[in-house]
Design an enzyme around this catalytic site. Structure first.
Site, PDB file in Angstrom:
ATOM      1  CG  ASP A  60       5.438   3.039  -2.403  1.00  0.00           C
ATOM      2  OD1 ASP A  60       5.690   2.684  -1.214  1.00  0.00           O
ATOM      3  OD2 ASP A  60       6.343   3.259  -3.325  1.00  0.00           O
TER       4      ASP A  60
ATOM      5  NE  ARG B 240       3.498   5.195  -5.922  1.00  0.00           N
ATOM      6  CZ  ARG B 240       3.948   6.527  -5.646  1.00  0.00           C
ATOM      7  NH1 ARG B 240       3.087   7.613  -6.032  1.00  0.00           N
ATOM      8  NH2 ARG B 240       4.984   6.983  -4.915  1.00  0.00           N
TER       9      ARG B 240
ATOM     10  NE  ARG C  73       4.007   9.783   1.843  1.00  0.00           N
ATOM     11  CZ  ARG C  73       4.995   9.474   1.504  1.00  0.00           C
ATOM     12  NH1 ARG C  73       6.029  10.546   1.471  1.00  0.00           N
ATOM     13  NH2 ARG C  73       5.576   8.350   1.782  1.00  0.00           N
TER      14      ARG C  73
ATOM     15  CE  LYS D  60       5.469   4.485   3.001  1.00  0.00           C
ATOM     16  NZ  LYS D  60       5.499   4.244   1.423  1.00  0.00           N
ATOM     17  CG  HIS D  61       9.706   6.755   5.300  1.00  0.00           C
ATOM     18  ND1 HIS D  61       8.593   7.628   5.289  1.00  0.00           N
ATOM     19  CD2 HIS D  61       9.645   6.239   4.024  1.00  0.00           C
ATOM     20  CE1 HIS D  61       7.819   7.174   4.192  1.00  0.00           C
ATOM     21  NE2 HIS D  61       8.597   6.840   3.424  1.00  0.00           N
TER      22      HIS D  61
ATOM     23  CG  HIS E 195      11.635  11.477  -2.425  1.00  0.00           C
ATOM     24  ND1 HIS E 195      10.719  11.324  -1.586  1.00  0.00           N
ATOM     25  CD2 HIS E 195      11.210  10.297  -3.223  1.00  0.00           C
ATOM     26  CE1 HIS E 195      10.143  10.567  -1.430  1.00  0.00           C
ATOM     27  NE2 HIS E 195      10.261   9.720  -2.408  1.00  0.00           N
TER      28      HIS E 195
ATOM     29  CG  ASP F 227      12.721   5.372   1.336  1.00  0.00           C
ATOM     30  OD1 ASP F 227      11.820   5.094   0.506  1.00  0.00           O
ATOM     31  OD2 ASP F 227      12.452   6.615   1.796  1.00  0.00           O
TER      32      ASP F 227
END
Length: 440
Positions: free
Chosen positions: A185, A193, A255, A285-286, A298, A369
């Site tokens: 990601d 990351r 984002r 995405k998404h 989440h 996802d």
């Protein structure tokens, strides 16, 4: 990356024509200078006759020759361009035929278990049972032999140094008969990351670049892709095609590439192009858009309250533009669109097949996802998610809570006839085609 061959040919042709005219002009200019010199040396009659002779005789055949050459040159050039384009089409067709044959050969050699495993990407911890994976050795090798999954998603905790990460990735790739999707990601900003642990590059949150133009969107994506590729990653779950249209939305926020649907639709294709030029698989995405939801998927169910018409005219615009540019994957969010279905888009045939596949024409790989998110785990078992997502038209299950239960559920569904093996083959074929084009 798509290149407009007609425009390129047009510019080349204009350049060559311009040079021919310049040559002609210089020859006429030289003749005029000769005539003037003769006049000023008191040879008016001779100069007049000479000038007349030069104009009537020498330039006549030279000009004619030049124009003949120009006409022939243009005709030959056009003919050559047609031949080159035809050769390129033939070459592309041959390559496609070759890939198709290789894909079919690999597919025919696979067992049902191997096919189903290809449709799953997992964390290395889920594959090995090790609490924190920072290497790939015998345990990883044996785990891959038992469950030959399609890919691995590495997180920040797996990355300690450049050398350690490269070695780990090289090792795990060497254990797999079919090359793995090695994913991260890596969006820029707070979702980075690699950059935030071992990376030597920095890209800020994409919203901060929204008014800096398309080329900046391209360069940011290319920079991220180069960094990933140098370490051995081949897949990025980016760019974020969501639009931050709801200020109360915190899961997307900065984002997103923009808070404007139209602007995002111009920036996302350039980001896709940046990933393409560096040969790193990218993911929109998404879908169908997480930027106007009030809830973080989440943590629980997340709803899009808009009508389907509004979604197609607004949220979907950046996805449509990215698909047109040739994005490799589309990630479907766990978003419930009340106007379409009571279940999340991940499990919705209407959303995945009728809208994404048929209406938007996306023929690439559809991935879920993360299936370990509470929007799914609170309400559905891993088995239910696996069978219903595949029936909806999904190709890859991303990080299920219990991936082994998913494998078992899909195998049993095929044996019972609930899902045909041909349906499994459809997804595996897309996966193998993408790997053949980008990884093999």
């Amino acid at each position: 990356m798509c290149v407009n061959m007609n425009n390129r040919s047009k510019y080349k042709k204009k350049g060559r024509n311009k040079r021919l005219i310049q040559v002609l002009f210089m020859q006429v200019l030289i003749l005029v200078v000769i005539a003037i010199v003769l006049i000023f040396t008191n040879k008016e009659e001779a100069s007049s006759n000479t000038f007349s002779t030069l104009i009537e005789q020498i330039p006549s055949y030279q000009i004619s020759s030049l124009f003949d050459k120009k006409i022939v040159s243009v005709e030959e050039e056009e003919s050559q361009q047609v031949e080159e384009q035809a050769e390129k089409v033939d070459e592309d067709n041959q390559k496609t035929d070759q890939y198709s044959k290789q894909v079919e050969d690999v597919l025919a050699s696979m067992t049902l278990h191997e096919k189903i495993c290809q449709m799953i990407i997992v964390y290395p911890e889920a594959l090995t049972g090790v609490s924190k994976v920072v290497s790939a050795g015998e345990v990883t090798k044996q785990a891959l032999e038992e469950y030959p999954v399609g890919g691995i998603l590495y997180s920040s905790g797996n990355l300690q140094s450049v050398e350690q990460t490269s070695t780990m990735i090289n090792n795990i790739q060497s254990y797999s008969k079919i090359p793995l999707f090695i994913a991260s990601d890596e969006e820029g900003g707070r979702v980075s990351r690699v950059m935030n642990t071992i990376g030597d590059e920095h890209v800020d949150a994409m919203l901060n670049y929204k008014d800096q133009g398309e080329e900046v969107a391209y360069e940011n994506a290319a920079k991220i892709a180069r960094m990933l590729k140098e370490l051995g990653f081949n897949t990025d779950f980016a760019p974020v095609a969501d639009v931050w249209s709801n200020p109360e939305n915190t899961v997307i926020g900065d984002r997103a590439y923009s808070d404007s649907f139209e602007q995002a639709a111009t920036l996302i294709p350039k980001a896709v192009e940046g990933f393409q030029d560096e040969n790193v698989i990218c993911t929109l995405k998404h879908f169908p858009g997480h930027g106007d939801t009030a809830t973080d998927s989440h943590k629980g169910s997340s709803y899009i309250e808009k009508s389907l018409e509004d979604i197609l005219n607004q949220e979907v615009l950046p996805f449509k533009a990215g698909i047109k540019q040739g994005a490799d994957m589309v990630m479907v969010g766990h978003l419930i669109v009340k106007d379409i279905d009571e279940e999340p888009a991940t499990l919705s045939y209407k959303m995945v097949t009728e809208i994404l596949r048929q209406e938007l024409g996306f023929q690439g790989v559809v991935i879920t996802d993360g299936l370990n998110m509470e929007a799914m785990t609170k309400y559905y078992s891993s088995s239910y998610i696996a069978t219903h997502a595949i029936q909806a038209g999904v190709d890859i299950l991303l990080c299920p809570k219990d991936f082994k239960a998913c494998v078992q559920a899909l195998a049993e569904s095929v044996k019972s006839g609930e899902i045909s093996e041909e349906r499994i083959d459809e997804s595996v074929r897309r996966i193998l085609e993408l790997k053949m084009n980008k990884i093999y």
